[in-house]
Scaffold this active site. Structure first.
Site, PDB file in Angstrom:
ATOM      1  N   HIS A  58       0.831  -1.211   0.000  1.00 14.20           N
ATOM      2  CA  HIS A  58       0.000   0.000   0.000  1.00 14.20           C
ATOM      3  C   HIS A  58       0.861   1.254   0.000  1.00 14.20           C
ATOM      4  CE1 HIS A  58      -3.778   2.097   0.482  1.00 14.20           C
ATOM      5  NE2 HIS A  58      -3.316   2.784   1.508  1.00 14.20           N
ATOM      6  N   GLN A 113       2.600  11.195  -1.794  1.00 14.46           N
ATOM      7  CA  GLN A 113       2.587  11.708  -0.412  1.00 14.46           C
ATOM      8  C   GLN A 113       3.990  11.766   0.193  1.00 14.46           C
ATOM      9  OE1 GLN A 113      -0.432   9.863   2.062  1.00 14.46           O
ATOM     10  NE2 GLN A 113      -2.048  10.205   0.553  1.00 14.46           N
ATOM     11  N   ARG A 147      -5.616  15.173   6.611  1.00 14.09           N
ATOM     12  CA  ARG A 147      -6.124  14.990   5.257  1.00 14.09           C
ATOM     13  C   ARG A 147      -6.312  16.331   4.560  1.00 14.09           C
ATOM     14  NH1 ARG A 147     -11.749  12.009   3.542  1.00 14.09           N
ATOM     15  NH2 ARG A 147     -12.553  14.006   4.271  1.00 14.09           N
ATOM     16  N   HIS A 159     -12.025   3.035  -3.333  1.00 20.77           N
ATOM     17  CA  HIS A 159     -11.228   3.728  -2.304  1.00 20.77           C
ATOM     18  C   HIS A 159     -11.588   3.317  -0.879  1.00 20.77           C
ATOM     19  CE1 HIS A 159     -10.267   6.988   0.542  1.00 20.77           C
ATOM     20  NE2 HIS A 159      -9.185   7.131  -0.183  1.00 20.77           N
ATOM     21  N   ARG A 205     -16.673   4.920   2.125  1.00 20.63           N
ATOM     22  CA  ARG A 205     -17.077   6.329   2.097  1.00 20.63           C
ATOM     23  C   ARG A 205     -17.242   6.832   0.665  1.00 20.63           C
ATOM     24  NH1 ARG A 205     -12.416   6.947   5.337  1.00 20.63           N
ATOM     25  NH2 ARG A 205     -11.468   8.265   3.757  1.00 20.63           N
ATOM     26  N   HIS A 217      -9.558   0.682   1.427  1.00 21.08           N
ATOM     27  CA  HIS A 217      -9.327   1.161   2.793  1.00 21.08           C
ATOM     28  C   HIS A 217     -10.530   0.766   3.643  1.00 21.08           C
ATOM     29  CE1 HIS A 217      -6.949   4.688   0.865  1.00 21.08           C
ATOM     30  NE2 HIS A 217      -6.073   4.055   1.601  1.00 21.08           N
ATOM     31  N   GLU A 256     -10.049   2.389   9.222  1.00 21.18           N
ATOM     32  CA  GLU A 256      -8.815   3.041   9.669  1.00 21.18           C
ATOM     33  C   GLU A 256      -9.095   3.955  10.863  1.00 21.18           C
ATOM     34  OE1 GLU A 256      -6.997   5.484   6.660  1.00 21.18           O
ATOM     35  OE2 GLU A 256      -5.187   5.836   7.841  1.00 21.18           O
ATOM     36  N   HIS A 314      -5.504  -1.366   6.309  1.00 23.00           N
ATOM     37  CA  HIS A 314      -5.611  -0.945   7.717  1.00 23.00           C
ATOM     38  C   HIS A 314      -6.421  -1.950   8.543  1.00 23.00           C
ATOM     39  CE1 HIS A 314      -3.728   2.743   6.469  1.00 23.00           C
ATOM     40  NE2 HIS A 314      -4.757   3.125   5.740  1.00 23.00           N
ATOM     41  N   ASP A 322       2.141   3.232   2.774  1.00 16.95           N
ATOM     42  CA  ASP A 322       1.015   4.156   2.767  1.00 16.95           C
ATOM     43  C   ASP A 322       1.419   5.606   2.484  1.00 16.95           C
ATOM     44  OD1 ASP A 322      -1.493   5.208   3.028  1.00 16.95           O
ATOM     45  OD2 ASP A 322      -1.819   4.633   5.102  1.00 16.95           O
TER      46      ASP A 322
HETATM   47 ZN   LIG Z   1      -3.953   4.692   2.044  1.00 14.54          ZN
END
Ligand SMILES: [Zn+2]
Length: 449
Positions: A55, A60, A81, A204, A207, A229, A232, A266, A317
């Protein structure tokens, strides 16, 4: 045909002595055990298979260290976020390629030879489609080509801002797809794959995807990895219960046909019944202990999950810090801190924590990325060698060797890494580390100016 000879090599999840690997066309053509070194063999003290990083969000890496300042008393995942959304606002495809290449070089240097890129940055800075819908997937593929790391591309489907098909926020405009545009994205992404790169799909999270969309996505990709995901954050679990009456992992197990293809990223917040059911499903839990610690997510119930036979892989991640051994160490230490006990992720059959974690992360990671695990004939020649001059290996025996690497060595314990038979890391450094870092520095300096 190249041949590498090892005093000891990790074959079939144990150390074997006197091992020769013959390599042809990027793959292992022969594994010979209990043989003497011959002229023409390149000699090493200890050889390991490379690990799969299940992952990653490569871009990022560029904001690593930029979100550690307290900005309000209740800083948490959700405020992080917002910072992340602002960082990605201006990224161009070239930026993504440069930043991701830096992350991938670091992955190779620390023993990851394949990465599952959970790739969700699809649209341009104002949220419009690029002329080539897989423009950004192409940037990820370029980073893989630049560094040599194996790639499992996981194009992300993201359509909503929260459970119940809530509208996405402006910060999410670069991620968005609908079912039709996602089909085009998958087609275009496939054309970016080179070598032994493969592709799965990544709804994703619950959500961002409705149950109807999730069903359509699974149909769209009848084979290959499915990553999502899940659980988490405590708030995410509560929102999911409000929406459906079930917790995220519970909902997926009840409704989504979770099996060996799936990797639940997660899975931090599980009740005991979810622990048992997830372990029994054959799916992989994609654990990212360094990021989960950095974001304050919580602690995965690894002791019970492993005791139930659960499979896991590790992922970097957010790429706040990229290091395979440190992920495994953080996983064990999270359990020790929570339970005030030692040597927890081990068993009577596998009493050495390092060897147990490595073996299970090797198998689970490969399963999650849809590739075979370990050093065996026909598998990609993805090989890591340890530097026996490192003080952490002084007097090392087979039993404690992986404990010494995972718990006691700082960086520098790895000296060589071959990916698909090509030596990408020498003396602990990626062979193109300077050029990759120079491009990264230029990119970050411009982004932060
Ligand atoms: Zn992630």
């Amino acid at each position: 045909m190249a041949s590498l000879w090892f005093e000891r090599a990790w074959i079939g999840n144990r150390w074997e002595r006197g091992v020769r690997l013959r390599i042809a066309d990027g793959r292992i053509a022969a594994v010979e055990i209990g043989v003497a070194q011959e002229a023409g063999d390149e000699r090493h003290r200890a050889g390991l298979p490379g690990l799969c990083n299940v992952h990653s969000h490569g871009f990022q890496r560029g904001m690593a260290g930029l979100s550690e300042r307290r900005s309000r008393p209740d800083d948490n995942f959700w405020s992080w976020r917002e910072i992340m959304y602002r960082f990605l606002d201006r990224l161009t495809p070239d930026d993504v390629a440069a930043i991701t290449a830096q992350a991938y070089a670091e992955m190779l240097e620390t023993g990851f030879t394949r990465v599952g890129e959970f790739h969700y940055l699809h649209r341009d800075p104002v949220g419009a489609a690029y002329a080539d819908p897989a423009e950004m997937a192409g940037a990820v593929a370029r980073a893989s080509a630049t560094t040599g790391i194996g790639l499992t591309l996981l194009p992300v489907f993201y359509a909503h801002g929260n459970f119940g098909a809530a509208s996405p926020s402006p910060g999410q405009r670069r991620f968005l797809s609908n079912i039709d545009s996602f089909a085009a994205l998958l087609d275009a992404s496939r054309s970016k794959l080179a070598g032994d790169a493969n592709m799965g799909i990544a709804p994703h999270s619950l959500r961002a995807v409705t149950p109807e969309e999730l069903a359509a996505l699974i149909k769209m990709s009848p084979a290959g990895p499915v990553h999502i995901h899940a659980a988490e954050q405590v708030k995410e679990v509560a929102d999911c219960v409000d929406w459906s009456g079930a917790r995220p992992v519970e909902w997926l197990l009840d409704n989504a046909g979770v099996d060996e293809r799936w990797c639940l990223i997660h899975s931090t917040h599980l009740e005991e019944s979810e622990v048992q059911r997830l372990a029994a499903s054959g799916a992989v839990a994609g654990l990212c202990p360094i990021t989960e610690g950095n974001l304050g997510d919580g602690i995965f119930p690894a002791v019970d999950y492993l005791a139930a036979g659960g499979r896991f892989g590790v992922g970097t991640d957010s790429n706040i810090l990229v290091d395979a051994a440190q992920e495994l160490r953080a996983l064990e230490y999270s359990q020790r801190l929570a339970q005030r006990a030692r040597a927890l992720l081990a068993s009577e059959e596998a009493p050495f924590v390092g060897a147990n974690l490595f073996a299970r992360a090797l198998d689970g990671g490969a399963q999650a990325l849809g590739v075979p695990a370990g050093l065996a004939v026909g598998h990609a020649a993805d090989i890591v060698t340890l530097d026996f001059d490192h003080p952490s290996f002084a007097g090392a025996d087979d039993a404690t060797l992986l404990d010494r690497w995972i718990f006691a060595a700082r960086t520098g314990a790895i000296d060589g890494v071959w990916r698909a038979g090509v030596k990408r890391v020498e003396n602990g450094r990626h062979v193109d580390a300077e050029a990759i870092a120079a491009a990264y520095r230029t990119c970050i300096a411009r982004l932060l100016a």
